[in-house]
Enzyme design. Structure first.
Site, PDB file in Angstrom:
ATOM      1  N   CYS A   6       4.784  38.669 -41.713  1.00  0.00           N
ATOM      2  CA  CYS A   6       4.218  38.684 -43.054  1.00  0.00           C
ATOM      3  C   CYS A   6       5.322  39.012 -44.051  1.00  0.00           C
ATOM      4  O   CYS A   6       6.337  39.590 -43.704  1.00  0.00           O
ATOM      5  CB  CYS A   6       3.123  39.735 -43.137  1.00  0.00           C
ATOM      6  SG  CYS A   6       1.878  39.488 -41.859  1.00  0.00           S
ATOM      7  N   ARG A  62       7.327  33.505 -44.573  1.00  0.00           N
ATOM      8  CA  ARG A  62       7.024  34.441 -43.479  1.00  0.00           C
ATOM      9  C   ARG A  62       5.552  34.388 -43.087  1.00  0.00           C
ATOM     10  O   ARG A  62       5.145  35.025 -42.117  1.00  0.00           O
ATOM     11  CB  ARG A  62       7.386  35.876 -43.898  1.00  0.00           C
ATOM     12  CG  ARG A  62       8.838  36.042 -44.242  1.00  0.00           C
ATOM     13  CD  ARG A  62       9.119  37.461 -44.647  1.00  0.00           C
ATOM     14  NE  ARG A  62       9.177  38.347 -43.512  1.00  0.00           N
ATOM     15  CZ  ARG A  62      10.262  38.626 -42.821  1.00  0.00           C
ATOM     16  NH1 ARG A  62      11.394  38.049 -43.155  1.00  0.00           N
ATOM     17  NH2 ARG A  62      10.230  39.445 -41.811  1.00  0.00           N
ATOM     18  N   TRP A  94       0.366  36.246 -42.265  1.00  0.00           N
ATOM     19  CA  TRP A  94       0.227  35.301 -41.152  1.00  0.00           C
ATOM     20  C   TRP A  94      -0.693  36.021 -40.182  1.00  0.00           C
ATOM     21  O   TRP A  94      -0.310  37.000 -39.548  1.00  0.00           O
ATOM     22  CB  TRP A  94       1.588  35.012 -40.506  1.00  0.00           C
ATOM     23  CG  TRP A  94       1.563  33.891 -39.520  1.00  0.00           C
ATOM     24  CD1 TRP A  94       1.751  32.562 -39.784  1.00  0.00           C
ATOM     25  CD2 TRP A  94       1.358  33.986 -38.106  1.00  0.00           C
ATOM     26  NE1 TRP A  94       1.657  31.843 -38.626  1.00  0.00           N
ATOM     27  CE2 TRP A  94       1.417  32.677 -37.585  1.00  0.00           C
ATOM     28  CE3 TRP A  94       1.114  35.039 -37.228  1.00  0.00           C
ATOM     29  CZ2 TRP A  94       1.261  32.403 -36.233  1.00  0.00           C
ATOM     30  CZ3 TRP A  94       0.950  34.762 -35.881  1.00  0.00           C
ATOM     31  CH2 TRP A  94       1.038  33.456 -35.392  1.00  0.00           C
ATOM     32  N   ASN A 112       3.214  44.652 -41.560  1.00  0.00           N
ATOM     33  CA  ASN A 112       3.690  43.527 -40.760  1.00  0.00           C
ATOM     34  C   ASN A 112       3.825  44.011 -39.328  1.00  0.00           C
ATOM     35  O   ASN A 112       4.416  45.055 -39.076  1.00  0.00           O
ATOM     36  CB  ASN A 112       5.058  43.047 -41.276  1.00  0.00           C
ATOM     37  CG  ASN A 112       5.601  41.913 -40.428  1.00  0.00           C
ATOM     38  OD1 ASN A 112       4.829  41.125 -39.864  1.00  0.00           O
ATOM     39  ND2 ASN A 112       6.917  41.834 -40.321  1.00  0.00           N
ATOM     40  N   GLY A 113       3.251  43.269 -38.375  1.00  0.00           N
ATOM     41  CA  GLY A 113       3.358  43.663 -36.969  1.00  0.00           C
ATOM     42  C   GLY A 113       1.990  43.699 -36.329  1.00  0.00           C
ATOM     43  O   GLY A 113       1.021  43.143 -36.858  1.00  0.00           O
ATOM     44  N   GLU A 142      14.793  18.824 -29.676  1.00  0.00           N
ATOM     45  CA  GLU A 142      14.832  19.307 -31.057  1.00  0.00           C
ATOM     46  C   GLU A 142      14.292  18.245 -32.016  1.00  0.00           C
ATOM     47  O   GLU A 142      13.575  18.565 -32.970  1.00  0.00           O
ATOM     48  CB  GLU A 142      16.274  19.715 -31.415  1.00  0.00           C
ATOM     49  CG  GLU A 142      16.527  20.040 -32.870  1.00  0.00           C
ATOM     50  CD  GLU A 142      15.681  21.200 -33.421  1.00  0.00           C
ATOM     51  OE1 GLU A 142      14.976  21.863 -32.648  1.00  0.00           O
ATOM     52  OE2 GLU A 142      15.727  21.413 -34.643  1.00  0.00           O
ATOM     53  N   LYS A 152      11.177  18.766 -34.576  1.00  0.00           N
ATOM     54  CA  LYS A 152      11.259  18.548 -36.034  1.00  0.00           C
ATOM     55  C   LYS A 152      10.127  17.629 -36.493  1.00  0.00           C
ATOM     56  O   LYS A 152       9.490  17.878 -37.500  1.00  0.00           O
ATOM     57  CB  LYS A 152      12.608  17.911 -36.436  1.00  0.00           C
ATOM     58  CG  LYS A 152      13.817  18.810 -36.410  1.00  0.00           C
ATOM     59  CD  LYS A 152      13.831  19.920 -37.429  1.00  0.00           C
ATOM     60  CE  LYS A 152      13.164  21.151 -36.977  1.00  0.00           C
ATOM     61  NZ  LYS A 152      13.771  22.183 -36.260  1.00  0.00           N
ATOM     62  N   GLU A 174       6.383  19.389 -35.847  1.00  0.00           N
ATOM     63  CA  GLU A 174       6.009  20.605 -36.586  1.00  0.00           C
ATOM     64  C   GLU A 174       5.781  20.334 -38.071  1.00  0.00           C
ATOM     65  O   GLU A 174       5.002  21.021 -38.719  1.00  0.00           O
ATOM     66  CB  GLU A 174       7.006  21.745 -36.370  1.00  0.00           C
ATOM     67  CG  GLU A 174       8.380  21.547 -36.944  1.00  0.00           C
ATOM     68  CD  GLU A 174       9.335  22.706 -36.664  1.00  0.00           C
ATOM     69  OE1 GLU A 174       8.879  23.841 -36.450  1.00  0.00           O
ATOM     70  OE2 GLU A 174      10.554  22.470 -36.658  1.00  0.00           O
ATOM     71  N   HIS A 234       8.599   9.966 -13.885  1.00  0.00           N
ATOM     72  CA  HIS A 234       7.891  10.969 -13.079  1.00  0.00           C
ATOM     73  C   HIS A 234       6.611  11.436 -13.777  1.00  0.00           C
ATOM     74  O   HIS A 234       6.193  12.571 -13.600  1.00  0.00           O
ATOM     75  CB  HIS A 234       8.815  12.149 -12.782  1.00  0.00           C
ATOM     76  CG  HIS A 234      10.054  11.733 -12.058  1.00  0.00           C
ATOM     77  ND1 HIS A 234      10.015  11.139 -10.807  1.00  0.00           N
ATOM     78  CD2 HIS A 234      11.358  11.776 -12.401  1.00  0.00           C
ATOM     79  CE1 HIS A 234      11.245  10.849 -10.423  1.00  0.00           C
ATOM     80  NE2 HIS A 234      12.090  11.224 -11.384  1.00  0.00           N
ATOM     81  N   LYS A 239       8.215  31.423 -40.509  1.00  0.00           N
ATOM     82  CA  LYS A 239       9.625  31.297 -40.184  1.00  0.00           C
ATOM     83  C   LYS A 239      10.161  32.461 -39.375  1.00  0.00           C
ATOM     84  O   LYS A 239      11.041  32.303 -38.554  1.00  0.00           O
ATOM     85  CB  LYS A 239      10.432  31.164 -41.467  1.00  0.00           C
ATOM     86  CG  LYS A 239      11.856  30.767 -41.196  1.00  0.00           C
ATOM     87  CD  LYS A 239      12.472  30.089 -42.353  1.00  0.00           C
ATOM     88  CE  LYS A 239      13.857  29.588 -42.012  1.00  0.00           C
ATOM     89  NZ  LYS A 239      13.830  28.473 -41.069  1.00  0.00           N
TER      90      LYS A 239
HETATM   91  C1  G6P Z   1       9.825  30.013 -35.661  1.00  0.00           C
HETATM   92  C2  G6P Z   1      10.291  28.928 -36.610  1.00  0.00           C
HETATM   93  C3  G6P Z   1      11.267  27.990 -35.898  1.00  0.00           C
HETATM   94  C4  G6P Z   1      12.407  28.790 -35.290  1.00  0.00           C
HETATM   95  C5  G6P Z   1      11.901  29.892 -34.352  1.00  0.00           C
HETATM   96  C6  G6P Z   1      13.014  30.839 -33.957  1.00  0.00           C
HETATM   97  O1  G6P Z   1       8.981  29.488 -34.705  1.00  0.00           O
HETATM   98  O2  G6P Z   1       9.172  28.189 -37.102  1.00  0.00           O
HETATM   99  O3  G6P Z   1      11.785  27.070 -36.849  1.00  0.00           O
HETATM  100  O4  G6P Z   1      13.244  27.930 -34.572  1.00  0.00           O
HETATM  101  O5  G6P Z   1      10.921  30.681 -35.029  1.00  0.00           O
HETATM  102  O6  G6P Z   1      13.462  31.491 -35.118  1.00  0.00           O
HETATM  103  P1  G6P Z   1      14.858  32.221 -35.250  1.00  0.00           P
HETATM  104  O7  G6P Z   1      14.804  32.855 -36.601  1.00  0.00           O
HETATM  105  O8  G6P Z   1      14.920  33.240 -34.151  1.00  0.00           O
HETATM  106  O9  G6P Z   1      15.914  31.198 -35.122  1.00  0.00           O
END
Ligand code: G6P
Length: 593
Positions: A2, A28, A71, A97-98, A471, A475, A478, A494, A588
């Site tokens: 949060c 956040r 969140w 937060n937590g 990756e 991208k 998400e 497989h 994030k």
């Molecule tokens: C979240 C974000 C991702 C990110 C991951 C790890 O899930 O949405 O974009 O890759 O956390 O975050 P970090 O800050 O540890 O790279």
């Protein structure tokens, strides 16, 4: 995960700065938002489910206020569950937060003592816990309130950050365990936030709150106490180096596209500033007996790419483990092991736990982290800052390629070929610039238009391109909600191939390396079943239905080839009318398990 922001000033500020600052922290969490304002004799709370409205609500001026973007963990996304939460008397309010891990037990105890709850959250427990220990006569004594927060916090289990607003004593009290809080001072006020980004333009110096501290923010500034015994402490002020331009859109419509474009510049900074750090990391790796790369999400894919790079360039076995699984594999760590934790935010709780587990076993922790002063930065024995600047879109882009650049360079240092690593990074910069020209972007846009209405998309790569495929799929899915899955090219037959139907878009990463013949066979197998093949490759091939040309960059190809995939995710989201910076359900900084 949060966002938290609060201020105490000598004059009455417009409480709207809380809302404006919360906007910077929305990455956040953005399920709901709320503000608490200390007014004469009471706390006014305004809180709503949903995103912060574009036009700030009318809020009264006050010398003390705080706010929160949520969140959701405990309790659905409703107005009542949004923060702040009041105690029974309304004299104190809490943002959090937590996760309070023992909240059921605490809530049952508080309810049996007569406390009435207004939400389903774990967070509200803290307001009532403080209320329970705060005696009537304590309301005029600022230190007594700090004492009450200290003793309430001692009963809370889990990784948490709390801010309490107590209006009679006109103070904000901040306390935390692992979950980040930073105090800022400047321009006649003292501020607290979950990320220094929210303090840009307000504070000129910052103190990162420690787990062993409690902060009381009053009109005369920060008062710091020891969390264990309540004795006074001296803050460790640091200059806040972030600039307002670091957080502006600079003419781009969204942070995601701005940050994709920043990548060549980030690599240039790494090339200029980081060779000495890469040498130090190389030295740590060669002296260790067992090296583990850990990360989550995009950072987890960077870790996987790292294990390929160290294998092929440095002939070293470096393990990569998804951080959330690390604790089930940590048993063989010794005091000779090295854990390299990768994280943009430096706050992802699974990464922090992996680092803490390593420390418990006497292993060394190195961190590749973007946010200076973050929890990971502070607990690591050795940190390499990613130098990517604030990454504000929820999707990680420039922090990903920055990590790859550092791992590639470090692998070459171990191999004794640092100059080759540096040359490769220059090639990567050139390749990225070419992938970002208007023509290249138009080609990606045309593909976005063509595939936007599909339900599924498959992405394949082999070797170094396997993490790129994972990756790329992340991208795309998400941000655009188009279901994309990345696979190792060799695994197709497989099982996955059963899902391929006529017209399904299939992205094939095909650099000019040893994987080329086999990955093109895989592409052929997909096409034979009707797959529509999008080749990301320096050269066109007959099997491609569409071609996204990329520069050939040797072992730096993962840095270049991911760019068209980042752009594809962005343009798919734009075409679908989605917010590319804040996809649904995501946040994030994932500070909860
Ligand atoms: C979240 C974000 C991702 C990110 C991951 C790890 O899930 O949405 O974009 O890759 O956390 O975050 P970090 O800050 O540890 O790279």
């Amino acid at each position: 995960m949060c966002g938290i922001f609060g201020y105490v000033t000598v004059r009455d500020e417009c409480a709207r700065i809380v809302v404006d600052s919360l906007r910077k922290l929305e990455y956040r969490g953005y399920d709901s938002w709320g503000v608490g304002i200390g007014l004469n004799g009471h706390i006014r709370v305004v809180k709503r489910a949903g995103r912060i409205p574009p036009i700030s609500p009318d809020l009264p001026a006050s010398s003390i206020a705080f706010g929160h973007t949520r969140w959701a963990t405990h309790g659905g996304v409703t107005d009542a569950n949004a923060h702040p939460h009041l105690d029974c008397t309304g004299r104190l309010a809490v943002i959090h937060n937590g996760i309070i891990e023992n909240f059921r037990k605490l809530r049952a105890e508080l309810e049996s003592n007569g406390h009435r709850f207004a939400s389903d959250t774990d967070s509200e427990v803290f307001a009532h816990l403080v209320e329970q220990v705060l005696h009537a006569g304590d309301d005029a004594d600022p230190d007594a309130v700090v004492e009450a927060v200290r003793s309430a916090f001692a009963r809370v289990e889990g990784l948490n950050a709390f801010i309490l607003l107590h209006h009679c004593t006109q103070q904000l009290i901040a306390v935390k365990s692992i979950s980040p809080l930073v105090i800022g001072a400047g321009k006649g006020g003292t501020y607290v936030a979950s990320d220094a980004v929210a303090l840009v333009g307000l504070a000129d110096r910052v103190h990162y709150l420690g787990d062993d501290e409690v902060a009381a923010i009053r009109a005369d500034g920060l008062h710091l106490y020891d969390r264990a015994d309540g004795s006074e402490r001296v803050p460790r002020w640091e200059r806040l180096t972030l600039q307002p331009t670091d957080t502006s859109l600079e003419g781009f419509p969204h942070y995601l596209i701005k940050e994709i474009h920043e990548q060549p510049r980030v690599l240039e900074r790494i090339l200029r500033e980081h060779p000495p750090r890469a040498r130090e990391l190389a030295n740590l790796i060669t002296r260790s007996y067992g090296t583990f790369l850990v990360g989550c999400g995009t950072a987890g894919y960077a870790a996987l790419a790292g294990s390929y790079l160290f294998s092929r360039i440095a002939r070293r076995h470096v393990n990569s483990v998804v951080a959330s699984e690390f604790k089930y594999q940590e048993h063989f760590l010794t005091d000779r092991s090295l854990v390299i934790a990768l994280s943009q935010s430096g706050e992802t709780v699974d990464v922090i736990e992996a680092a803490l587990a390593a420390k418990r076993r006497g292993a060394r922790v190195a961190a590749l982290v973007n946010v200076t002063g973050s929890t990971l930065d502070r607990l690591a024995d050795f940190t390499i800052p990613l130098l990517a600047g604030p990454e504000l879109s929820v999707l990680s882009t420039k922090a990903y390629t920055a990590k790859l650049a550092l791992l590639l360079l470090t692998a070459h240092v171990i191999n004794g070929s640092e100059h080759v690593g540096l040359d490769l990074l220059w090639r990567a910069i050139d390749g990225m610039v070419r992938a970002l020209t208007p023509d290249s972007q138009d080609r990606v846009k045309a593909i976005a238009d063509r595939i936007a209405d599909h339900q599924h998309c498959f992405v394949i790569g082999r070797g170094l391109s396997y993490p790129t495929a994972l990756e790329a799929a992340l991208k795309i899915k998400e941000v655009s909600y188009l279901h994309a899955e990345g696979f190792a090219g060799g695994e197709l037959k497989h099982g996955v191939i059963a899902l391929v139907e006529p017209g399904v878009p299939c992205i094939v990463f095909s650099p000019l390396d040893e994987t080329r013949a086999d990955i093109l066979s895989g592409a052929m197998e997909l096409r034979s079943r009707g797959g529509w093949i999008i080749g990301v490759s320096p050269e066109h091939e007959a099997v491609f239905d569409a071609h996204l040309p990329v520069a050939e960059a040797g072992d730096a190809s993962p840095l270049v080839n991911v760019v068209p995939a980042q752009l594809l995710g962005y343009y798919l989201a734009v075409r679908k009318g989605l917010d590319p910076d804040k996809p649904r359900n995501l946040a994030k900084s994932v500070t909860v398990k």
